[in-house]
Enzyme design. Structure first.
Site, PDB file in Angstrom:
ATOM      1  N   GLY A  12       0.806  -1.219   0.000  1.00 55.63           N
ATOM      2  CA  GLY A  12       0.000   0.000   0.000  1.00 55.63           C
ATOM      3  C   GLY A  12       0.841   1.272   0.000  1.00 55.63           C
ATOM      4  N   GLU A  40       4.685 -11.905  -5.185  1.00 57.11           N
ATOM      5  CA  GLU A  40       6.078 -12.325  -5.099  1.00 57.11           C
ATOM      6  C   GLU A  40       6.317 -13.119  -3.806  1.00 57.11           C
ATOM      7  OE1 GLU A  40       4.583  -9.408  -4.610  1.00 57.11           O
ATOM      8  OE2 GLU A  40       6.056  -7.813  -4.454  1.00 57.11           O
ATOM      9  N   LYS A  41       7.344 -13.965  -3.791  1.00 58.45           N
ATOM     10  CA  LYS A  41       7.661 -14.787  -2.607  1.00 58.45           C
ATOM     11  C   LYS A  41       8.660 -14.074  -1.698  1.00 58.45           C
ATOM     12  CE  LYS A  41       5.234 -18.537  -3.379  1.00 58.45           C
ATOM     13  NZ  LYS A  41       3.974 -17.784  -3.463  1.00 58.45           N
ATOM     14  N   GLY A  89      -0.470   2.316  12.372  1.00 59.37           N
ATOM     15  CA  GLY A  89      -0.940   3.584  11.832  1.00 59.37           C
ATOM     16  C   GLY A  89      -2.320   3.462  11.225  1.00 59.37           C
ATOM     17  N   ALA A 115      -1.218   4.939  16.572  1.00 62.70           N
ATOM     18  CA  ALA A 115      -1.121   6.385  16.364  1.00 62.70           C
ATOM     19  C   ALA A 115      -1.952   6.797  15.159  1.00 62.70           C
ATOM     20  CB  ALA A 115       0.332   6.795  16.160  1.00 62.70           C
ATOM     21  N   HIS A 145      -8.683  14.691   3.087  1.00 59.03           N
ATOM     22  CA  HIS A 145      -7.823  13.572   2.690  1.00 59.03           C
ATOM     23  C   HIS A 145      -8.035  13.216   1.224  1.00 59.03           C
ATOM     24  CE1 HIS A 145      -7.216  12.991   7.021  1.00 59.03           C
ATOM     25  NE2 HIS A 145      -6.181  12.233   6.698  1.00 59.03           N
ATOM     26  N   HIS A 146      -7.119  12.381   0.712  1.00 58.09           N
ATOM     27  CA  HIS A 146      -7.230  11.836  -0.644  1.00 58.09           C
ATOM     28  C   HIS A 146      -8.509  10.990  -0.765  1.00 58.09           C
ATOM     29  CE1 HIS A 146      -6.078   7.802   0.761  1.00 58.09           C
ATOM     30  NE2 HIS A 146      -5.342   8.469   1.635  1.00 58.09           N
ATOM     31  N   LYS A 149      -9.295   7.191   0.743  1.00 58.30           N
ATOM     32  CA  LYS A 149      -9.405   6.909   2.181  1.00 58.30           C
ATOM     33  C   LYS A 149     -10.731   6.243   2.491  1.00 58.30           C
ATOM     34  CE  LYS A 149      -8.901   9.026   6.733  1.00 58.30           C
ATOM     35  NZ  LYS A 149      -8.136   7.878   7.244  1.00 58.30           N
TER      36      LYS A 149
HETATM   37  N1  LIG Z   1      -1.261   7.025  11.280  1.00 54.93           N
HETATM   38  C1  LIG Z   1      -0.903   7.776  10.242  1.00 54.93           C
HETATM   39  O1  LIG Z   1      -0.066   8.711  10.372  1.00 54.93           O
HETATM   40  C2  LIG Z   1      -1.502   7.476   8.898  1.00 54.93           C
HETATM   41  C3  LIG Z   1      -1.155   8.227   7.780  1.00 54.93           C
HETATM   42  C4  LIG Z   1      -1.708   7.900   6.550  1.00 54.93           C
HETATM   43  C5  LIG Z   1      -2.595   6.829   6.461  1.00 54.93           C
HETATM   44  N2  LIG Z   1      -2.934   6.128   7.586  1.00 54.93           N
HETATM   45  C6  LIG Z   1      -3.813   4.964   7.563  1.00 54.93           C
HETATM   46  O2  LIG Z   1      -3.050   3.843   7.151  1.00 54.93           O
HETATM   47  C7  LIG Z   1      -3.930   2.878   6.540  1.00 54.93           C
HETATM   48  C8  LIG Z   1      -3.371   2.467   5.183  1.00 54.93           C
HETATM   49  O3  LIG Z   1      -3.410   3.578   4.309  1.00 54.93           O
HETATM   50  P1  LIG Z   1      -2.868   3.476   2.808  1.00 54.93           P
HETATM   51  O4  LIG Z   1      -3.190   4.772   2.174  1.00 54.93           O
HETATM   52  O5  LIG Z   1      -1.475   2.967   2.811  1.00 54.93           O
HETATM   53  O6  LIG Z   1      -3.842   2.340   2.249  1.00 54.93           O
HETATM   54  P2  LIG Z   1      -3.621   1.397   0.967  1.00 54.93           P
HETATM   55  O7  LIG Z   1      -4.978   0.952   0.549  1.00 54.93           O
HETATM   56  O8  LIG Z   1      -2.727   2.080  -0.018  1.00 54.93           O
HETATM   57  O9  LIG Z   1      -2.800   0.149   1.537  1.00 54.93           O
HETATM   58  C9  LIG Z   1      -3.337  -0.815   2.414  1.00 54.93           C
HETATM   59  C10 LIG Z   1      -2.619  -2.129   2.129  1.00 54.93           C
HETATM   60  O10 LIG Z   1      -2.993  -3.061   3.151  1.00 54.93           O
HETATM   61  C11 LIG Z   1      -3.147  -4.316   2.545  1.00 54.93           C
HETATM   62  N3  LIG Z   1      -3.957  -5.197   3.399  1.00 54.93           N
HETATM   63  C12 LIG Z   1      -5.301  -5.321   3.460  1.00 54.93           C
HETATM   64  N4  LIG Z   1      -5.636  -6.251   4.373  1.00 54.93           N
HETATM   65  C13 LIG Z   1      -4.486  -6.701   4.910  1.00 54.93           C
HETATM   66  C14 LIG Z   1      -4.178  -7.668   5.909  1.00 54.93           C
HETATM   67  N5  LIG Z   1      -5.141  -8.354   6.551  1.00 54.93           N
HETATM   68  N6  LIG Z   1      -2.881  -7.880   6.233  1.00 54.93           N
HETATM   69  C15 LIG Z   1      -1.894  -7.212   5.596  1.00 54.93           C
HETATM   70  N7  LIG Z   1      -2.113  -6.280   4.627  1.00 54.93           N
HETATM   71  C16 LIG Z   1      -3.404  -6.021   4.308  1.00 54.93           C
HETATM   72  C17 LIG Z   1      -3.800  -4.008   1.202  1.00 54.93           C
HETATM   73  O11 LIG Z   1      -3.647  -5.085   0.293  1.00 54.93           O
HETATM   74  C18 LIG Z   1      -3.022  -2.769   0.769  1.00 54.93           C
HETATM   75  O12 LIG Z   1      -1.860  -3.098   0.031  1.00 54.93           O
HETATM   76  C19 LIG Z   1      -5.314   3.547   6.483  1.00 54.93           C
HETATM   77  O13 LIG Z   1      -6.092   3.118   7.569  1.00 54.93           O
HETATM   78  C20 LIG Z   1      -4.977   5.028   6.605  1.00 54.93           C
HETATM   79  O14 LIG Z   1      -6.035   5.776   7.144  1.00 54.93           O
HETATM   80  C21 LIG Z   1      -2.393   6.441   8.787  1.00 54.93           C
END
Ligand SMILES: NC(=O)c1ccc[n+]([C@@H]2O[C@H](COP(=O)([O-])OP(=O)(O)OC[C@H]3O[C@@H](n4cnc5c(N)ncnc54)[C@H](O)[C@@H]3O)[C@@H](O)[C@H]2O)c1
Length: 255
Positions: A12, A40-41, A89, A115, A145-146, A149
């Protein structure tokens, strides 16, 4: 000794940025990668998993989680049960889930961090907003946000609202006879004030807290223009949780 880190959600936006941060720090070792969408492995010799059950018994210290709200609780529970200190996060936790995970971390004597925002500027915005709300109890939160989200309002907006609730004189804002002619026009209600969520392409993570009083206004705003803004906080979280024996909610507890 290097801290061994698992990154969950590494395919992600946030997970891939966290992978780069871990790789760039000599004090950290990327031990494993997890994402159900991985094909990928391994990546540069680091094993890739698609099912967390395969990580039971794996040798690692910290579980970094940037996945999705629907799995965040389950993942954090799994990390604690398996001896990985979570640095989470992912947003969307309920208060009850955070209490539950904090209790589990105490039972297991494992440190951890959930956090809603890892950016130092956002932590300062939350602190300043809570301080200002003592003097300006009329306020509204606008988080932007984008458009990918999944949850609304943002975890940062909820955390900001909770910190404000702790110190603000209780007050129901707006006109007594206010009517919404279009449902949702006034945003979500929280302890008498409102939270608004904007979703647009091009944005990353932004928040304003607007205060109004007789003849004056105050606006506090934070902008994360790039996901790199969160990485200093994630790095600090990883290095702190391994020294601790209890999960905390909010990066401010580690600063
Ligand atoms: N705390 C912070 O500072 C902060 C900042 C930005 C985003 N976020 C949060 O982080 C999270 C991810 O955001 P993003 O933009 O990277 O999302 P994203 O959709 O780009 O990525 C999420 C990834 O998690 C994977 N995933 C889904 N289920 C999973 C599981 N059970 N185990 C492992 N991986 C799994 C998905 O395949 C995907 O690749 C969101 O909840 C977002 O709100 C937090």
């Amino acid at each position: 000794m290097s801290i061994k880190v698992i990154v969950a959600g590494f395919k992600g936006r946030m997970g891939s940025t966290a992978v780069d941060m871990v790789k760039g720090d000599d004090e950290l070792t990327l031990a494993a990668l997890l994402d159900p969408f991985a094909t990928e492995k391994e990546v540069d010799g680091v094993p890739v998993f698609t099912d967390k059950a395969d990580l039971v018994g794996f040798d690692a210290d910290v579980w970094v989680d940037f996945t999705m709200p629907a799995v965040a609780y389950e993942n954090t529970h799994f990390a604690l049960e398996n001896g990985f200190a979570p640095v989470v996060g992912t947003t969307g936790f309920t208060e009850a889930q955070i209490q539950d995970l904090t209790a589990l971390s105490k039972d297991k004597s494992i440190g951890g961090l959930i956090a809603p925002n890892f950016a130092i500027g956002a932590i300062l915005l939350m602190k300043f907003a809570a301080e200002a709300s003592k003097y300006f109890p009329d306020l509204e939160i606008i988080e932007l946000h984008h458009d990918k989200k999944k949850d609304a309002p943002s975890g940062t907006a909820v955390k900001t609202a909770e910190l404000i609730r702790e110190v603000r004189e209780p007050k129901r804002q707006g006109a007594e006879d206010e009517v919404e002619t279009l449902a949702g026009a006034r945003g979500a209600e929280f302890d008498g004030f409102r939270i608004h969520s904007v979703r647009l392409p091009g944005l990353v993570a932004h928040q304003e807290v607007i205060f109004g009083a007789q003849g004056e206004g105050l606006t506090l705003r934070h902008d994360s223009y790039d996901r790199i803004s969160f990485m200093g906080g994630v790095n600090l979280g990883i290095k702190e949780v391994v020294k601790r024996d209890q999960l905390v909610y909010g990066l401010e507890h580690l600063l």
